[in-house]
Design a protein around this motif. Structure first.
Motif, PDB file in Angstrom:
ATOM      1  N   GLU A  62     -28.893 -42.777 -43.426  1.00  0.00           N
ATOM      2  CA  GLU A  62     -28.350 -43.271 -41.967  1.00  0.00           C
ATOM      3  C   GLU A  62     -27.187 -44.550 -42.379  1.00  0.00           C
ATOM      4  O   GLU A  62     -27.261 -45.335 -42.926  1.00  0.00           O
ATOM      5  N   ILE A  63     -25.993 -44.257 -41.688  1.00  0.00           N
ATOM      6  CA  ILE A  63     -25.085 -44.995 -41.744  1.00  0.00           C
ATOM      7  C   ILE A  63     -24.774 -45.400 -40.169  1.00  0.00           C
ATOM      8  O   ILE A  63     -24.122 -44.598 -39.568  1.00  0.00           O
ATOM      9  N   SER A  64     -24.794 -46.928 -40.172  1.00  0.00           N
ATOM     10  CA  SER A  64     -24.763 -47.453 -38.825  1.00  0.00           C
ATOM     11  C   SER A  64     -23.700 -48.780 -38.465  1.00  0.00           C
ATOM     12  O   SER A  64     -23.887 -49.268 -39.641  1.00  0.00           O
ATOM     13  N   PHE A  65     -23.137 -48.463 -37.357  1.00  0.00           N
ATOM     14  CA  PHE A  65     -22.340 -49.713 -37.146  1.00  0.00           C
ATOM     15  C   PHE A  65     -22.932 -50.643 -35.872  1.00  0.00           C
ATOM     16  O   PHE A  65     -23.191 -49.813 -35.025  1.00  0.00           O
ATOM     17  N   ILE A  66     -23.412 -51.919 -36.021  1.00  0.00           N
ATOM     18  CA  ILE A  66     -24.068 -52.699 -35.055  1.00  0.00           C
ATOM     19  C   ILE A  66     -22.971 -53.582 -34.545  1.00  0.00           C
ATOM     20  O   ILE A  66     -22.344 -54.217 -35.074  1.00  0.00           O
ATOM     21  N   ILE A  67     -22.582 -53.399 -33.179  1.00  0.00           N
ATOM     22  CA  ILE A  67     -21.356 -53.797 -32.758  1.00  0.00           C
ATOM     23  C   ILE A  67     -21.579 -54.878 -31.536  1.00  0.00           C
ATOM     24  O   ILE A  67     -22.306 -54.559 -30.530  1.00  0.00           O
ATOM     25  N   GLU A  68     -20.790 -56.130 -31.766  1.00  0.00           N
ATOM     26  CA  GLU A  68     -20.872 -57.127 -30.467  1.00  0.00           C
ATOM     27  C   GLU A  68     -19.509 -56.993 -30.029  1.00  0.00           C
ATOM     28  O   GLU A  68     -18.651 -57.269 -30.879  1.00  0.00           O
ATOM     29  N   CYS A  69     -19.139 -57.035 -28.963  1.00  0.00           N
ATOM     30  CA  CYS A  69     -18.039 -56.985 -28.079  1.00  0.00           C
ATOM     31  C   CYS A  69     -17.764 -58.414 -27.397  1.00  0.00           C
ATOM     32  O   CYS A  69     -18.637 -58.724 -26.748  1.00  0.00           O
ATOM     33  N   LYS A  70     -16.657 -58.801 -27.481  1.00  0.00           N
ATOM     34  CA  LYS A  70     -16.303 -60.131 -27.081  1.00  0.00           C
ATOM     35  C   LYS A  70     -14.953 -60.278 -26.526  1.00  0.00           C
ATOM     36  O   LYS A  70     -13.868 -59.753 -27.325  1.00  0.00           O
ATOM     37  N   VAL A  71     -14.889 -60.872 -25.350  1.00  0.00           N
ATOM     38  CA  VAL A  71     -13.506 -60.944 -24.479  1.00  0.00           C
ATOM     39  C   VAL A  71     -13.005 -62.489 -25.073  1.00  0.00           C
ATOM     40  O   VAL A  71     -13.831 -63.314 -24.384  1.00  0.00           O
ATOM     41  N   SER A  72     -11.891 -62.807 -25.552  1.00  0.00           N
ATOM     42  CA  SER A  72     -11.416 -64.037 -25.608  1.00  0.00           C
ATOM     43  C   SER A  72      -9.891 -64.180 -25.574  1.00  0.00           C
ATOM     44  O   SER A  72      -9.387 -64.477 -26.623  1.00  0.00           O
ATOM     45  N   ARG A  73      -9.379 -63.714 -24.513  1.00  0.00           N
ATOM     46  CA  ARG A  73      -7.966 -63.698 -24.556  1.00  0.00           C
ATOM     47  C   ARG A  73      -7.321 -65.239 -24.516  1.00  0.00           C
ATOM     48  O   ARG A  73      -6.233 -65.175 -25.077  1.00  0.00           O
ATOM     49  N   GLU A  74      -7.854 -66.056 -23.730  1.00  0.00           N
ATOM     50  CA  GLU A  74      -7.271 -67.406 -23.604  1.00  0.00           C
ATOM     51  C   GLU A  74      -7.580 -68.428 -24.813  1.00  0.00           C
ATOM     52  O   GLU A  74      -7.053 -69.210 -25.030  1.00  0.00           O
ATOM     53  N   LYS A  75      -8.789 -68.242 -25.460  1.00  0.00           N
ATOM     54  CA  LYS A  75      -9.156 -68.738 -26.456  1.00  0.00           C
ATOM     55  C   LYS A  75      -9.515 -68.249 -27.873  1.00  0.00           C
ATOM     56  O   LYS A  75     -10.452 -67.334 -27.973  1.00  0.00           O
ATOM     57  N   PRO A  76      -8.436 -68.186 -28.519  1.00  0.00           N
ATOM     58  CA  PRO A  76      -8.205 -67.287 -29.831  1.00  0.00           C
ATOM     59  C   PRO A  76      -9.487 -67.567 -30.858  1.00  0.00           C
ATOM     60  O   PRO A  76      -9.936 -68.786 -30.811  1.00  0.00           O
ATOM     61  N   TRP A  77      -9.732 -66.561 -31.498  1.00  0.00           N
ATOM     62  CA  TRP A  77     -10.940 -66.691 -32.489  1.00  0.00           C
ATOM     63  C   TRP A  77     -10.186 -66.992 -33.722  1.00  0.00           C
ATOM     64  O   TRP A  77      -9.066 -66.525 -34.130  1.00  0.00           O
ATOM     65  N   LEU A  78     -10.588 -67.979 -34.579  1.00  0.00           N
ATOM     66  CA  LEU A  78      -9.929 -68.628 -35.843  1.00  0.00           C
ATOM     67  C   LEU A  78     -11.009 -68.180 -36.965  1.00  0.00           C
ATOM     68  O   LEU A  78     -12.038 -68.725 -37.155  1.00  0.00           O
ATOM     69  N   LEU A  79     -10.512 -67.654 -37.922  1.00  0.00           N
ATOM     70  CA  LEU A  79     -11.135 -67.380 -39.317  1.00  0.00           C
ATOM     71  C   LEU A  79     -10.713 -68.409 -40.295  1.00  0.00           C
ATOM     72  O   LEU A  79      -9.308 -68.094 -40.637  1.00  0.00           O
ATOM     73  N   PHE A  80     -11.519 -69.099 -40.946  1.00  0.00           N
ATOM     74  CA  PHE A  80     -11.183 -69.771 -42.134  1.00  0.00           C
ATOM     75  C   PHE A  80     -11.280 -68.982 -43.395  1.00  0.00           C
ATOM     76  O   PHE A  80     -12.411 -68.685 -43.746  1.00  0.00           O
ATOM     77  N   THR A  81     -10.029 -68.803 -44.087  1.00  0.00           N
ATOM     78  CA  THR A  81     -10.018 -67.672 -45.319  1.00  0.00           C
ATOM     79  C   THR A  81      -9.790 -68.396 -46.578  1.00  0.00           C
ATOM     80  O   THR A  81      -9.099 -69.512 -46.612  1.00  0.00           O
ATOM     81  N   SER A  82     -10.344 -67.910 -47.563  1.00  0.00           N
ATOM     82  CA  SER A  82      -9.877 -68.077 -48.773  1.00  0.00           C
ATOM     83  C   SER A  82      -9.727 -66.907 -49.628  1.00  0.00           C
ATOM     84  O   SER A  82     -10.259 -65.954 -49.320  1.00  0.00           O
ATOM     85  N   ASP A  83      -9.196 -66.984 -51.042  1.00  0.00           N
ATOM     86  CA  ASP A  83      -9.429 -65.981 -51.747  1.00  0.00           C
ATOM     87  C   ASP A  83     -10.349 -66.092 -52.964  1.00  0.00           C
ATOM     88  O   ASP A  83     -10.522 -65.275 -53.925  1.00  0.00           O
ATOM     89  N   GLN A  84     -11.593 -66.962 -52.411  1.00  0.00           N
ATOM     90  CA  GLN A  84     -12.585 -67.339 -53.611  1.00  0.00           C
ATOM     91  C   GLN A  84     -13.954 -67.097 -53.152  1.00  0.00           C
ATOM     92  O   GLN A  84     -14.767 -66.930 -53.928  1.00  0.00           O
ATOM     93  N   PRO A  85     -14.355 -66.874 -51.704  1.00  0.00           N
ATOM     94  CA  PRO A  85     -15.775 -66.692 -51.449  1.00  0.00           C
ATOM     95  C   PRO A  85     -16.404 -65.747 -52.076  1.00  0.00           C
ATOM     96  O   PRO A  85     -17.822 -65.787 -52.168  1.00  0.00           O
TER      97      PRO A  85
END
Length: 207
Positions: A62-85
């Motif tokens: 079984e290969i499944s994708f469990i998906i949550e959908c969100k609308v956020s046009r006025e309030k963008p999502w911010l991902l804090f990224t690194s090349d180390q984690p």
């Protein structure tokens, strides 16, 4: 009244769920919308937006994708990224919820082939945390990520109990209708904010 209903539906994310589900069906997936699962911590019923499974007539994988959908046009999502984690992570255990037999099957092919599997590679920067801009109070980003993780773990328990589909890979996914930015410090120590299309979030929490 119809115009008002459409506007309200769009603000709640229902058209996005329909769009995602239709796209997956067109690409051959078996899709369930508004899928309910048993919360592994509270034992109460919870809902996930879209559940997509790659067809397998053998009942072995079984290969499944469990998906949550969100609308956020006025309030963008911010991902804090690194090349180390990901430097010290056991990759067989980190990139999806999977079965012991599935991990063994990959490892038995040899480490080189194991690391050549596309989903084992996360090139570039990886997010170690994220939030929604211009908000305060409840963090819907964390809530969404916990929801997809719990749904995946719930399915793992079901498959383990039922003793079928011994090889399974369950991928938690969040799809956002709206801008996404990654935030990091550049080589000069200055804060860099760049818009991008998608990213990988490492969220090592215990459920």
């Amino acid at each position: 009244l119809k115009v008002k209903i459409k506007k309200w539906l769009a603000s709640q994310g229902y058209p996005l769920e329909m769009l995602v589900a239709n796209s997956l069906r067109k690409n051959g997936f078996d899709v369930t919308q508004s899928h309910y699962y048993l919360d592994p911590e509270t034992q109460s019923n919870r809902e996930i937006d879209v559940w997509a499974t790659a067809p397998d007539w053998t009942g072995v994988i079984e290969i499944s994708f469990i998906i949550e959908c969100k609308v956020s046009r006025e309030k963008p999502w911010l991902l804090f990224t690194s090349d180390q984690p990901l430097n010290h992570m056991g990759r067989a255990f980190s990139f999806c919820v999977n079965s012991l037999s599935a991990r063994r099957a990959l490892i038995d092919k040899g480490v080189d082939k194991f690391l050549d599997v596309p989903w084992m590679k996360k090139d570039g920067r990886v997010a170690y945390g994220f939030t929604q801009a211009f908000t305060s109070g409840a963090d819907i980003t964390f809530k969404a990520s916990v929801n997809v993780l719990k749904a995946a773990i719930s399915r793992k328990k079901e498959l383990s109990k039922e003793k079928h589909s011994p090889f399974f890979f369950l991928f938690p996914v969040i799809i956002i209708d709206g801008p996404i930015f990654e935030c990091f410090l550049d080589e000069g120590g200055e804060l860099s904010i760049q818009e991008f299309e998608d990213g990988f979030l490492s969220l090592p929490i215990s459920i």
